[in-house]
Design a protein around this motif. Structure first.
Motif, mmCIF file in Angstrom:
data_model
loop_
_atom_site.group_PDB
_atom_site.id
_atom_site.type_symbol
_atom_site.label_atom_id
_atom_site.label_comp_id
_atom_site.label_asym_id
_atom_site.label_seq_id
_atom_site.Cartn_x
_atom_site.Cartn_y
_atom_site.Cartn_z
ATOM 1 N N GLN A 2 -9.601 -7.278 -7.122
ATOM 2 C CA GLN A 2 -9.407 -7.986 -5.863
ATOM 3 C C GLN A 2 -8.222 -7.374 -5.124
ATOM 4 O O GLN A 2 -7.332 -6.773 -5.728
ATOM 5 C CB GLN A 2 -9.163 -9.476 -6.106
ATOM 6 N N ALA A 3 -8.193 -7.543 -3.809
ATOM 7 C CA ALA A 3 -7.143 -6.940 -2.994
ATOM 8 C C ALA A 3 -6.690 -7.897 -1.908
ATOM 9 O O ALA A 3 -7.391 -8.856 -1.564
ATOM 10 C CB ALA A 3 -7.641 -5.635 -2.382
ATOM 11 N N THR A 4 -5.511 -7.615 -1.357
ATOM 12 C CA THR A 4 -4.983 -8.354 -0.217
ATOM 13 C C THR A 4 -5.110 -7.487 1.023
ATOM 14 O O THR A 4 -4.865 -6.279 0.970
ATOM 15 C CB THR A 4 -3.503 -8.720 -0.446
ATOM 16 N N GLY A 5 -5.504 -8.090 2.123
ATOM 17 C CA GLY A 5 -5.653 -7.355 3.369
ATOM 18 C C GLY A 5 -4.456 -7.511 4.282
ATOM 19 O O GLY A 5 -3.769 -8.545 4.279
ATOM 20 N N ILE A 6 -4.187 -6.475 5.043
ATOM 21 C CA ILE A 6 -3.183 -6.494 6.108
ATOM 22 C C ILE A 6 -3.835 -5.892 7.346
ATOM 23 O O ILE A 6 -4.540 -4.889 7.256
ATOM 24 C CB ILE A 6 -1.919 -5.688 5.723
ATOM 25 N N GLU A 23 6.536 -6.956 0.027
ATOM 26 C CA GLU A 23 6.583 -8.398 -0.204
ATOM 27 C C GLU A 23 5.182 -8.941 -0.487
ATOM 28 O O GLU A 23 5.003 -9.824 -1.344
ATOM 29 C CB GLU A 23 7.195 -9.097 1.014
ATOM 30 N N THR A 24 4.190 -8.416 0.206
ATOM 31 C CA THR A 24 2.803 -8.813 -0.043
ATOM 32 C C THR A 24 2.408 -8.513 -1.479
ATOM 33 O O THR A 24 1.812 -9.347 -2.172
ATOM 34 C CB THR A 24 1.855 -8.095 0.935
ATOM 35 N N LYS A 25 2.740 -7.320 -1.938
ATOM 36 C CA LYS A 25 2.398 -6.945 -3.311
ATOM 37 C C LYS A 25 3.168 -7.780 -4.327
ATOM 38 O O LYS A 25 2.632 -8.154 -5.381
ATOM 39 C CB LYS A 25 2.671 -5.452 -3.523
ATOM 40 N N ILE A 33 -5.208 -3.442 1.071
ATOM 41 C CA ILE A 33 -6.102 -2.724 1.982
ATOM 42 C C ILE A 33 -5.654 -3.047 3.408
ATOM 43 O O ILE A 33 -5.546 -4.213 3.779
ATOM 44 C CB ILE A 33 -7.568 -3.152 1.802
ATOM 45 N N VAL A 34 -5.384 -2.010 4.176
ATOM 46 C CA VAL A 34 -4.947 -2.185 5.563
ATOM 47 C C VAL A 34 -6.088 -1.830 6.508
ATOM 48 O O VAL A 34 -6.739 -0.800 6.341
ATOM 49 C CB VAL A 34 -3.728 -1.292 5.881
ATOM 50 N N VAL A 35 -6.320 -2.694 7.490
ATOM 51 C CA VAL A 35 -7.184 -2.357 8.621
ATOM 52 C C VAL A 35 -6.248 -1.989 9.766
ATOM 53 O O VAL A 35 -5.462 -2.823 10.226
ATOM 54 C CB VAL A 35 -8.092 -3.539 9.010
ATOM 55 N N MET A 36 -6.297 -0.734 10.207
ATOM 56 C CA MET A 36 -5.330 -0.204 11.165
ATOM 57 C C MET A 36 -6.014 0.334 12.415
ATOM 58 O O MET A 36 -7.033 1.017 12.335
ATOM 59 C CB MET A 36 -4.527 0.921 10.500
ATOM 60 N N GLN A 60 1.972 6.077 1.822
ATOM 61 C CA GLN A 60 3.252 6.464 1.232
ATOM 62 C C GLN A 60 4.189 5.262 1.127
ATOM 63 O O GLN A 60 5.039 5.209 0.238
ATOM 64 C CB GLN A 60 3.913 7.554 2.079
ATOM 65 N N GLY A 61 4.019 4.290 2.032
ATOM 66 C CA GLY A 61 4.844 3.086 2.026
ATOM 67 C C GLY A 61 4.325 1.984 1.123
ATOM 68 O O GLY A 61 4.921 0.900 1.085
ATOM 69 N N GLY A 62 3.216 2.218 0.414
ATOM 70 C CA GLY A 62 2.750 1.216 -0.543
ATOM 71 C C GLY A 62 1.342 0.709 -0.343
ATOM 72 O O GLY A 62 0.784 0.067 -1.241
#
Length: 392
Positions: A2-6, A23-25, A33-36, A60-62
């Protein structure tokens, strides 16, 4: 897995974003997972760096996996920006949390979102918009004069929460305190500053921006940037070439705003055009979005897409690779890695429409770049997702 989205734009990626991911992690103990946003931002501006550069910086930032938020959603109001991004995260089939950065995380966003989704609130919204209020002002009247829903990030957090309710996504919101001085802050007093302040400092030749971004961003930001004068010349050409009716056929114009945009063709700069067209009813961000929609020269229907049609990978690390492996079975939309020569050959009209618009947007962004190495067409076809090897 499972993952957290940003949901983010990273224009540019800075220390506040770095803190948000860390902080999210820490709180979720899950990959991110980032939607950018891709080449153009929701406030109607070109990105300071390419989408692949910004996605790589985020990994690179996590971040573990970065997916593209198509321009058919990013160049629209906060409501559609948020809805498209939430639908993308839900379509991965492995996101169970959405981490939102907000100025007032203690506010009851879920209660406000429930009210905002009601038929009564929607009817009141239409009435207030017709009476000349901006979108943000209308919601402030509906929800009450609560400062928690005035700032751009709080409004976005509210829109994300609404989208979660409306899409019935099995994703829980997580509201995190923002650490900078505010979305529109223009000062840099420490290692944490807003993206607006960083962009302004770079444009002014003020080196204070370097303390507010990770070290690995310095070289790219110092060399990057788009030609603002060229952007205005292209915009002015389109405004002079097209009639008000033709302008309305190429953007989300309403209430006769196309007539206002047409008159802006005689302005001497983008700033003066924004000053002439924007008001309490029509924000500068809305005007910029409409101008970019017109510049992309696509039919109005392109800007009326209701749901994303694919998941496009921009960057990933080792954990992101594992997430992609899982998404082969869990994802509810096709996954795009590198575009082939037949990329636009698909049975889905929405798929072809959204991807074609994205290719056009990337080509426009590339045309505006000062860096000759970026100033070429077809970058969407040349560039592969960026693999960032995880540190051991």
């Amino acid at each position: 897995m499972q993952a957290t989205g940003i949901i983010a734009e990273y224009n540019p990626f800075h220390n506040g974003h770095l803190y948000h991911i860390q902080e999210t992690k820490r709180l979720t103990q899950q990959p991110v997972i980032v939607v950018m946003s891709g080449s153009f931002m929701q406030r109607g501006e070109p990105a300071v760096l390419s989408k692949w550069q910004r996605a790589s910086c985020a990994v690179q930032g996590g971040a573990d996996l970065v997916l593209e938020h198509p321009c058919v959603f990013t160049l629209r109001s906060a409501e559609f920006f948020a809805k498209g991004a939430v639908q993308l995260l839900a379509a991965t089939g492995c996101v169970n949390t959405l981490a939102c950065g907000t100025e007032h995380p203690q506010s009851d966003f879920e209660a406000a979102a429930s009210l905002a989704c009601s038929a009564e609130a929607q009817a009141r919204l239409r009435e207030l918009l017709q009476n000349g209020l901006s979108y943000a002002q209308a919601w402030e009247k509906i929800l009450g004069a609560n400062t928690a829903f005035r700032s751009p990030n709080d409004i976005l957090a509210l829109e994300y929460t609404k989208a979660l309710l409306q899409t019935a996504a099995d994703i829980q919101p997580l509201y995190l305190q923002r650490t900078d001085e505010g979305y529109n802050s223009t000062t840099i007093g420490s290692s944490i500053a807003s993206a607006s302040a960083i962009r302004l400092a770079i444009a002014d030749g003020d080196g204070s921006w370097q303390q507010a971004v990770p070290d690995y961003m310095h070289a790219a930001l110092a060399a990057g940037g788009y030609n603002a004068q060229l952007l205005w010349q292209l915009l002015k050409y389109r405004l002079r070439l097209l009639t008000p009716q033709q302008l309305a056929e190429r953007c989300e114009a309403s209430e006769g705003i196309e007539n206002l945009l047409s008159k802006a063709a005689d302005c001497t700069s983008l700033q003066s055009a924004l000053a002439a067209c924007s008001s309490k009813r029509y924000t500068a961000s809305r005007i910029r979005r409409l101008l970019l929609q017109i510049l992309l020269d696509l039919p109005k229907a392109v800007w009326q897409q209701q749901a994303p049609a694919y998941l496009r990978v921009l960057a990933f690390n080792n954990i992101g690779r594992q997430l992609l492996h899982r998404m082969k079975t869990s994802a509810q939309l096709p996954i795009i890695n590198k575009l082939g020569k037949n990329a636009l050959c698909n049975d889905s009209v929405a798929y072809r429409t959204q991807l074609s618009a994205e290719v056009t947007a990337t080509d426009l962004w590339s045309l505006l770049q000062k860096d000759a190495a970026l100033n070429r067409s077809g970058n969407d076809f040349y560039q592969s997702p960026v693999y960032v090897r995880s540190k051991i």
